[in-house]
Design an enzyme around this catalytic site. Structure first.
Site, mmCIF file in Angstrom:
data_model
loop_
_atom_site.group_PDB
_atom_site.id
_atom_site.type_symbol
_atom_site.label_atom_id
_atom_site.label_comp_id
_atom_site.label_asym_id
_atom_site.label_seq_id
_atom_site.Cartn_x
_atom_site.Cartn_y
_atom_site.Cartn_z
ATOM 1 N N ASP A 13 0.866 -1.171 0.000
ATOM 2 C CA ASP A 13 0.000 0.000 0.000
ATOM 3 C C ASP A 13 0.910 1.232 0.000
ATOM 4 O O ASP A 13 1.765 1.372 0.883
ATOM 5 C CB ASP A 13 -0.853 -0.053 1.275
ATOM 6 N N ILE A 14 0.719 2.100 -0.946
ATOM 7 C CA ILE A 14 1.587 3.279 -1.086
ATOM 8 C C ILE A 14 1.549 4.151 0.174
ATOM 9 O O ILE A 14 2.548 4.765 0.534
ATOM 10 C CB ILE A 14 1.197 4.100 -2.344
ATOM 11 N N ASP A 37 -5.168 8.205 -4.763
ATOM 12 C CA ASP A 37 -5.451 9.571 -4.334
ATOM 13 C C ASP A 37 -6.329 9.582 -3.071
ATOM 14 O O ASP A 37 -6.022 10.253 -2.079
ATOM 15 C CB ASP A 37 -6.185 10.258 -5.497
ATOM 16 N N GLY A 127 -5.211 2.313 -12.907
ATOM 17 C CA GLY A 127 -6.460 2.044 -12.186
ATOM 18 C C GLY A 127 -7.629 2.659 -12.919
ATOM 19 O O GLY A 127 -8.000 2.244 -14.022
#
Ligand code: ADP
Length: 178
Positions: A13-14, A37, A127
């Site tokens: 997970d970023i 985002d 995505g």
């Protein structure tokens, strides 16, 4: 190619990366969205959005153009900065590869100007923006390998699932053999 640059591929997970910079796959409004985002703003807290709003009120009145990059605080994230970049929406009729390459080049440029040593990228445009993974992986990896980014010692691609990880791994292995 700068083959000495350390490229790391991880599934994850970023928002959990402890790199100096995490790159956000933003949209041009800079005011939040889905995917990466949404996760960055949710976990990073309101400070990030406040800086994005300030950017909209000053330098980027019309939004951040596709391919460009800009830094804000990382708020409550473990990273020091978020670098927001807007990927191109995939098109079957138009080649927008250069814009996707620009996202990576310009994000690294901003990272250099911040003095970042480590940078984490998500798979930009793959995505909601619909870019096919293999093509996006080729563009992302070749651009990062080709871009001179003094002081950046490691670039980590954070892939959200095993499928994306496998595609990036295959592409990277082939690039190293070329
Ligand atoms: P874009 O609008 O540029 O396509 P998205 O955020 O919709 O950006 O998705 C980009 C990629 O990031 C997709 O492959 C998606 O699966 C992945 N992704 C979504 N959430 C996260 C996350 N929290 N960490 C890392 N990757 C993520």
């Amino acid at each position: 190619m700068v083959l000495s640059r350390h490229i790391q591929l991880v599934i994850g997970d970023i928002t959990e990366q402890d790199t100096d910079v995490v790159v956000n796959a933003a949209n041009s409004s800079l005011l939040g969205g889905g995917g990466v985002d949404g996760a960055i703003h949710r976990k990073g807290g309101p400070e990030i959005l406040a800086e994005c709003r300030a950017l909209r009120a000053s330098k980027y009145g019309r939004g951040l153009p596709t391919g460009q990059a800009v830094a804000t605080t990382a708020g409550r994230l473990p990273a020091k900065w978020v670098v927001h970049t807007v990927g191109p929406v995939w098109s079957e009729h138009e080649d927008r590869s250069e814009l996707l390459a620009n996202c990576h080049r310009n994000s690294l440029g901003v990272a250099v100007s911040l003095g970042a040593k480590t940078v984490a990228f998500p798979a930009i445009s793959t995505g909601i923006f619909g870019w096919p993974l293999k093509s996006a992986a080729k563009i992302a990896l070749t651009t990062v390998l080709d871009t001179d980014a003094p002081g950046v010692e490691a670039v980590r691609f954070v892939l959200f699932d095993e499928t994306a990880f496998d595609v990036f791994s295959d592409v990277l292995t082939k690039l190293h053999r070329e």
